[in-house]
Design an enzyme around this catalytic site. Structure first.
Site, mmCIF file in Angstrom:
data_model
loop_
_atom_site.group_PDB
_atom_site.id
_atom_site.type_symbol
_atom_site.label_atom_id
_atom_site.label_comp_id
_atom_site.label_asym_id
_atom_site.label_seq_id
_atom_site.Cartn_x
_atom_site.Cartn_y
_atom_site.Cartn_z
ATOM 1 N N HIS A 106 1.063 -1.089 -0.558
ATOM 2 C CA HIS A 106 0.098 -0.233 0.009
ATOM 3 C C HIS A 106 0.775 1.103 -0.004
ATOM 4 C CE1 HIS A 106 -2.748 2.994 1.382
ATOM 5 N NE2 HIS A 106 -4.422 1.736 0.703
ATOM 6 N N ASP A 118 -8.145 -5.009 -0.076
ATOM 7 C CA ASP A 118 -8.359 -5.950 -1.552
ATOM 8 C C ASP A 118 -8.333 -7.617 -1.516
ATOM 9 O OD1 ASP A 118 -9.344 -4.297 -3.230
ATOM 10 O OD2 ASP A 118 -8.020 -3.775 -4.021
HETATM 11 N N1 ACO Z 1 3.760 -7.613 -4.305
HETATM 12 C C1 ACO Z 1 5.440 -8.127 -4.512
HETATM 13 N N2 ACO Z 1 5.766 -6.863 -4.481
HETATM 14 C C2 ACO Z 1 5.221 -5.576 -3.784
HETATM 15 C C3 ACO Z 1 3.852 -5.319 -3.997
HETATM 16 C C4 ACO Z 1 3.361 -6.417 -4.186
HETATM 17 N N3 ACO Z 1 1.931 -6.528 -3.876
HETATM 18 N N4 ACO Z 1 3.984 -4.294 -3.228
HETATM 19 C C5 ACO Z 1 4.996 -3.993 -3.454
HETATM 20 N N5 ACO Z 1 6.072 -4.437 -3.661
HETATM 21 C C6 ACO Z 1 7.547 -3.898 -3.453
HETATM 22 C C7 ACO Z 1 8.177 -3.661 -5.182
HETATM 23 O O1 ACO Z 1 8.243 -4.797 -5.960
HETATM 24 C C8 ACO Z 1 8.788 -2.828 -4.701
HETATM 25 O O2 ACO Z 1 10.067 -3.548 -4.010
HETATM 26 P P1 ACO Z 1 11.410 -2.961 -4.719
HETATM 27 O O3 ACO Z 1 11.549 -1.325 -3.932
HETATM 28 O O4 ACO Z 1 12.287 -4.084 -3.978
HETATM 29 O O5 ACO Z 1 11.356 -2.392 -6.599
HETATM 30 C C9 ACO Z 1 8.717 -1.739 -3.472
HETATM 31 O O6 ACO Z 1 7.438 -3.142 -2.427
HETATM 32 C C10 ACO Z 1 7.707 -0.587 -3.341
HETATM 33 O O7 ACO Z 1 6.719 -1.326 -4.541
HETATM 34 P P2 ACO Z 1 6.080 0.731 -5.225
HETATM 35 O O8 ACO Z 1 5.112 -0.450 -6.254
HETATM 36 O O9 ACO Z 1 6.751 1.436 -5.793
HETATM 37 O O10 ACO Z 1 5.188 0.822 -4.236
HETATM 38 P P3 ACO Z 1 3.806 2.031 -4.431
HETATM 39 O O11 ACO Z 1 3.425 2.502 -3.354
HETATM 40 O O12 ACO Z 1 3.944 2.687 -5.669
HETATM 41 O O13 ACO Z 1 2.283 1.052 -4.875
HETATM 42 C C11 ACO Z 1 0.576 -0.816 -4.700
HETATM 43 C C12 ACO Z 1 1.481 0.531 -3.940
HETATM 44 C C13 ACO Z 1 0.277 -0.307 -5.671
HETATM 45 C C14 ACO Z 1 -0.235 -0.734 -3.648
HETATM 46 C C15 ACO Z 1 1.126 -1.886 -5.027
HETATM 47 O O14 ACO Z 1 1.706 -2.016 -3.712
HETATM 48 C C16 ACO Z 1 0.639 -2.921 -5.497
HETATM 49 O O15 ACO Z 1 1.080 -2.413 -6.872
HETATM 50 N N6 ACO Z 1 0.525 -3.581 -4.829
HETATM 51 C C17 ACO Z 1 -0.470 -4.977 -5.535
HETATM 52 C C18 ACO Z 1 -2.042 -4.508 -5.904
HETATM 53 C C19 ACO Z 1 -2.227 -4.032 -5.559
HETATM 54 O O16 ACO Z 1 -3.001 -5.188 -4.083
HETATM 55 N N7 ACO Z 1 -3.128 -3.120 -5.377
HETATM 56 C C20 ACO Z 1 -4.697 -2.629 -4.397
HETATM 57 C C21 ACO Z 1 -4.070 -1.511 -3.551
HETATM 58 S S1 ACO Z 1 -5.356 -0.869 -2.301
HETATM 59 C C22 ACO Z 1 -6.528 -0.176 -3.131
HETATM 60 O O17 ACO Z 1 -5.859 0.928 -4.320
HETATM 61 C C23 ACO Z 1 -7.591 -0.429 -2.617
#
Ligand code: ACO
Length: 385
Positions: free
Chosen positions: A271, A322
């Site tokens: 998140h 989610d």
């Molecule tokens: N699975 C694996 N790794 C993850 C995940 C995940 N779900 N979420 C974050 N990470 C890791 C990334 O790979 C990244 O790692 P790195 O620094 O080694 O490259 C680090 O954590 C940061 O991730 P970002 O995607 O840059 O974080 P951001 O704040 O931009 O994204 C987001 C947040 C989009 C929610 C992300 O965690 C994600 O894509 N999650 C999966 C999709 C999801 O569940 N979305 C629902 C969110 S809640 C809602 O909107 C209602």
């Protein structure tokens, strides 16, 4: 102070990029507060735990729209108004019946909500519009699901809660008390969440002095994406794919590790704001456990818990709203591709609350982009390119 200073910076000379607008505070709001470190969430003064324990979805709608809880009469009035607005205009129903059966439910919902704008008596964005769109979204979702399955569309009831009526229209039979309460709790939990992508979209559209239906239509488009609300459907598909490939003896730990080793995202985890367990997931986790035991889907709950532990051990990342909502809806017998629509059914309250808040104290939302292209190219006639 920050606002004043920024206005005086010449962005053409000193550009800086904040990819994803991470940490940027662009609005003040009375709608919700999130403490990403402690995992606390407050809707207009009330902690999510208090609301989950006590509130109905309709009370939360009133709270978000008015920044206070309704008294008995006000709550009754809101129920009556919502009930009286549930029916869809005939052309919207015709669209739902005649569109492609394989269309994405969120795309159908987006189009149908956009159509609703044409059937409002006046174009000023009033509370009546917020109530109408909140009342009609469940009808659209249930009608499309029945139409695509060649079932008769069920007319909305003029009694009962939003949760009760939705399950009734979807399944063609009145839900039991437990199913109604579970659905209602899901609606309470998903109602509002600060400056998430869809709410930001709604406020951005509002800030151009466009109308509420345009703002909600845009917000639905934003919520649909798998990085936002679309993640609940993606979580369920991930669990069902695992079952299909490996059966009930599947290894969720190995599955999670493999995904991580391929640098793939685990849906329903991570998140932008929470750096701890999402407080909404706490409630959904309990519901998921109870319902999966009751419906014989314990293995899905056990896989979910194994994934939670593996994600924490391997990446230090917790589940978001989610993750457990997927298995909750699955246990209620709802098809995975409707999960994001159900999210919409609830979040409409937050979007419309933010719409009014933006309108009250508006300024056009207009960030900048750093141009990284060429600047002095010479024109080449088309025949010479
Ligand atoms: N699975 C694996 N790794 C993850 C995940 C995940 N779900 N979420 C974050 N990470 C890791 C990334 O790979 C990244 O790692 P790195 O620094 O080694 O490259 C680090 O954590 C940061 O991730 P970002 O995607 O840059 O974080 P951001 O704040 O931009 O994204 C987001 C947040 C989009 C929610 C992300 O965690 C994600 O894509 N999650 C999966 C999709 C999801 O569940 N979305 C629902 C969110 S809640 C809602 O909107 C209602």
């Amino acid at each position: 102070m920050a606002e004043h200073n920024l206005q005086n910076i010449d962005l053409d000379k000193y550009p800086h990029i904040n990819k994803g607008l991470d940490g940027i505070v662009a609005f003040s709001t009375t709608k919700s507060f999130i403490d990403g470190k402690s995992g606390d969430l407050i809707f207009s003064g009330y902690h999510i735990d208090t609301l989950a324990e006590n509130a109905t979805f309709e009370e939360v709608c009133f709270l978000l729209w008015n920044d206070r809880l309704p008294n008995e009469q006000e709550l009754d009035d809101l129920h009556q108004k919502l009930r009286s607005e549930r029916k869809l205009p005939e052309p919207v129903l015709t669209y739902i019946k005649t569109t492609r059966k394989t269309a994405e439910p969120m795309a159908v919902l987006r189009t149908a909500v956009s159509m609703l704008a044409d059937f409002q008596d006046d174009s000023s964005d009033t509370m009546d519009h917020a109530i109408a769109v909140t009342a009609q979204i469940p009808t659209i979702i249930a009608a499309f699901d029945r139409a695509r399955n060649d079932k008769d569309i069920i007319e909305p009831l003029d009694e009962g809660s939003t949760a009760f009526n939705f399950l009734y229209m979807l399944n063609g039979e009145e839900p039991g008390e437990a199913a109604e309460r579970t659905m209602d709790l899901c609606l309470v939990i998903h109602a509002e969440h600060g400056m998430n992508a869809s709410t930001f979209t709604a406020r951005t559209i509002c800030a151009t002095q466009s109308d509420m239906f345009s703002a909600v239509t845009g917000a639905i488009g934003a919520l649909k994406g798998p990085l936002h609300g679309g993640a609940n459907t993606a979580v369920m598909n991930m669990l069902l794919d695992l079952e299909e490939k490996e059966g009930k003896d599947a290894d969720p730990v190995a599955f999670t590790k493999e995904k991580l080793s391929k640098k793939e995202k685990m849906m329903g985890f991570g998140h932008r704001v929470y750096k701890t367990f999402d407080p909404r997931a706490v409630h959904l986790r309990k519901m998921s456990k109870k319902l999966s035991e009751e419906t014989g889907h314990e293995y899905l709950y056990e896989w979910s818990e194994a994934m939670v532990k593996t994600m924490k051990d391997e990446k230090g990342i917790d589940p978001n709203v989610d993750f457990f909502s997927a298995t909750v809806y699955y246990s209620l017998g709802i098809k995975p591709d409707l999960y994001t629509c159900i999210f919409t059914m609830s979040r409409i309250s937050g979007w419309t609350a933010h719409f009014f808040e933006q309108k009250e104290n508006n300024r056009l939302i207009r960030p900048r982009a750093l141009y990284v292209g060429e600047k002095n190219l010479e024109w080449v006639p088309v025949e010479d390119r």
